[in-house]
Design a protein around this motif. Structure first.
Motif, PDB file in Angstrom:
ATOM      1  N   TYR A  56       0.807  -1.309   0.062  1.00 46.76           N
ATOM      2  CA  TYR A  56       0.105  -0.189  -0.056  1.00 46.76           C
ATOM      3  C   TYR A  56       0.833   1.364  -0.031  1.00 46.76           C
ATOM      4  N   MET A  57       2.057   1.163   0.782  1.00 47.56           N
ATOM      5  CA  MET A  57       2.815   2.409   0.872  1.00 47.56           C
ATOM      6  C   MET A  57       3.389   2.631  -0.594  1.00 47.56           C
ATOM      7  N   LYS A  58       3.894   1.482  -1.146  1.00 44.61           N
ATOM      8  CA  LYS A  58       4.496   1.597  -2.396  1.00 44.61           C
ATOM      9  C   LYS A  58       3.396   2.154  -3.393  1.00 44.61           C
ATOM     10  N   SER A  59       2.221   1.610  -3.646  1.00 46.84           N
ATOM     11  CA  SER A  59       1.454   2.450  -4.246  1.00 46.84           C
ATOM     12  C   SER A  59       1.063   3.618  -4.044  1.00 46.84           C
ATOM     13  N   GLN A  60       1.230   4.137  -2.781  1.00 44.72           N
ATOM     14  CA  GLN A  60       0.830   5.506  -2.536  1.00 44.72           C
ATOM     15  C   GLN A  60       1.949   6.379  -3.131  1.00 44.72           C
ATOM     16  N   SER A  61       2.920   5.954  -3.006  1.00 44.97           N
ATOM     17  CA  SER A  61       4.329   6.574  -3.480  1.00 44.97           C
ATOM     18  C   SER A  61       4.293   6.607  -5.222  1.00 44.97           C
ATOM     19  N   PHE A 152      -1.348   4.373 -18.496  1.00 43.93           N
ATOM     20  CA  PHE A 152      -1.807   3.929 -17.357  1.00 43.93           C
ATOM     21  C   PHE A 152      -1.148   4.119 -16.153  1.00 43.93           C
ATOM     22  N   GLU A 153      -2.020   3.955 -14.929  1.00 46.90           N
ATOM     23  CA  GLU A 153      -1.171   4.242 -13.826  1.00 46.90           C
ATOM     24  C   GLU A 153      -0.254   3.139 -13.256  1.00 46.90           C
ATOM     25  N   GLN A 154       0.562   3.598 -12.576  1.00 46.86           N
ATOM     26  CA  GLN A 154       1.552   2.961 -12.206  1.00 46.86           C
ATOM     27  C   GLN A 154       1.197   2.160 -10.765  1.00 46.86           C
ATOM     28  N   PHE A 155       1.346   0.782 -10.618  1.00 50.42           N
ATOM     29  CA  PHE A 155       1.098   0.062  -9.331  1.00 50.42           C
ATOM     30  C   PHE A 155       2.295  -0.714  -9.084  1.00 50.42           C
ATOM     31  N   PRO A 156       2.615  -1.248  -7.781  1.00 50.68           N
ATOM     32  CA  PRO A 156       3.611  -2.121  -7.411  1.00 50.68           C
ATOM     33  C   PRO A 156       3.336  -3.538  -8.217  1.00 50.68           C
ATOM     34  N   PRO A 157       4.349  -4.468  -8.295  1.00 44.62           N
ATOM     35  CA  PRO A 157       3.885  -5.697  -8.824  1.00 44.62           C
ATOM     36  C   PRO A 157       2.998  -6.474  -8.271  1.00 44.62           C
ATOM     37  N   GLU A 158       2.782  -6.456  -7.092  1.00 44.89           N
ATOM     38  CA  GLU A 158       1.707  -7.122  -6.455  1.00 44.89           C
ATOM     39  C   GLU A 158       0.356  -6.949  -6.500  1.00 44.89           C
ATOM     40  N   VAL A 159       0.273  -5.528  -6.740  1.00 46.30           N
ATOM     41  CA  VAL A 159      -1.155  -5.103  -6.965  1.00 46.30           C
ATOM     42  C   VAL A 159      -1.423  -5.166  -8.604  1.00 46.30           C
ATOM     43  N   TYR A 184      -7.677   0.162  -7.900  1.00 40.78           N
ATOM     44  CA  TYR A 184      -6.290  -0.290  -7.281  1.00 40.78           C
ATOM     45  C   TYR A 184      -6.532  -1.810  -7.360  1.00 40.78           C
ATOM     46  N   ASP A 185      -6.686  -2.711  -6.303  1.00 44.50           N
ATOM     47  CA  ASP A 185      -6.951  -4.259  -6.431  1.00 44.50           C
ATOM     48  C   ASP A 185      -8.202  -4.575  -6.324  1.00 44.50           C
ATOM     49  N   THR A 186      -9.280  -3.828  -6.448  1.00 41.73           N
ATOM     50  CA  THR A 186     -10.619  -4.159  -6.140  1.00 41.73           C
ATOM     51  C   THR A 186     -11.428  -4.123  -7.382  1.00 41.73           C
ATOM     52  N   LEU A 187     -12.126  -5.202  -7.706  1.00 37.09           N
ATOM     53  CA  LEU A 187     -13.092  -5.154  -8.882  1.00 37.09           C
ATOM     54  C   LEU A 187     -14.494  -4.813  -8.291  1.00 37.09           C
ATOM     55  N   TYR A 188     -15.134  -3.894  -8.828  1.00 40.40           N
ATOM     56  CA  TYR A 188     -16.445  -3.383  -8.909  1.00 40.40           C
ATOM     57  C   TYR A 188     -17.461  -3.688  -9.821  1.00 40.40           C
ATOM     58  N   VAL A 189     -18.490  -4.233  -9.439  1.00 41.05           N
ATOM     59  CA  VAL A 189     -19.581  -4.640 -10.338  1.00 41.05           C
ATOM     60  C   VAL A 189     -20.955  -4.012 -10.193  1.00 41.05           C
ATOM     61  N   ASP A 190     -21.364  -3.103 -10.914  1.00 46.28           N
ATOM     62  CA  ASP A 190     -22.581  -2.516 -10.629  1.00 46.28           C
ATOM     63  C   ASP A 190     -22.364  -1.608  -9.161  1.00 46.28           C
ATOM     64  N   GLY A 191     -21.287  -1.013  -9.038  1.00 41.76           N
ATOM     65  CA  GLY A 191     -20.783  -0.318  -7.764  1.00 41.76           C
ATOM     66  C   GLY A 191     -20.487  -1.029  -6.724  1.00 41.76           C
TER      67      GLY A 191
END
Length: 196
Positions: A56-61, A152-159, A184-191
């Motif tokens: 999470y900290m890597k993704s925030q940076s 596209f956005e940059q994310f850590p390898p885990e994400v 981020y790392d979550t799928l949203y379907v119909d919100g």
């Protein structure tokens, strides 16, 4: 016979005492093993939690970084040159006004550190000074549809790995007429977030 019986009885008592001691020792070892097993489980949970925190900290940076692919690379390109190439690309490919692009402040713009391959341009990684600028550029990604470019956005390898696993589910939901996206790392379907 009586002597033999007494000797045997004495031997049985000694064996019983030894068995009793061994049972006691085994019970103690079982208790210790259970304690160690609980401790290992606790440590594994703590390790997993720490990994998630680090990710999470890597993704925030990386939150204000965008990656641009397909942007031509010149020989012996210097960082200042890379920034100029990126600004021109954002103006031309993403159709953002020259004045707007000129006002964007970058903390750093560089090519990805991978080995340069003949005929293939390395990606450009741009760290924006302001999140607002990042979002205004990122939102224009549809301008690149049908081109050899991408942003596209940059994310850590885990994400990135989690997002790749969610991509087929997102496509399936869209094929079924549902609104779906990955944040981020979550799928949203119909919100609503979808759990694995």
């Amino acid at each position: 016979m009586k002597t033999l019986w007494l000797a045997l009885e004495g031997r049985v008592k000694r064996v019983d005492k030894r068995v009793s001691k061994l049972e006691h020792s085994t019970e103690g070892a079982d208790i210790a093993a259970a304690h160690v097993s609980r401790r290992i489980d606790d440590l594994e949970r703590e390790r997993d939690s720490l990994r998630e925190d680090v990710t999470y900290m890597k993704s925030q940076s990386m939150r204000i970084n965008l990656i641009y692919t397909g942007v031509p690379e010149v020989e012996s390109e210097l960082p200042d040159t890379t920034e100029s190439i990126l600004r021109k690309h954002v103006t031309d490919a993403l159709k953002i006004a020259h004045e707007t692009v000129a006002s964007i402040k970058f903390e750093r713009v560089h090519r990805s550190p991978e080995e340069q391959t003949r005929g293939k341009a390395r990606s450009i990684i741009a760290k924006f000074a302001f999140f607002k600028d990042n979002e205004s550029v990122r939102r224009e990604w549809k301008q690149l549809t049908g081109t050899n470019y991408n942003v596209f956005e940059q994310f850590p390898p885990e994400v990135v790995a989690k997002r790749r696993k969610l991509l087929p589910k997102m496509k399936e939901a869209r094929a079924n007429g549902k609104g779906s996206w990955i944040s981020y790392d979550t799928l949203y379907v119909d919100g609503r977030p979808v759990r694995d």
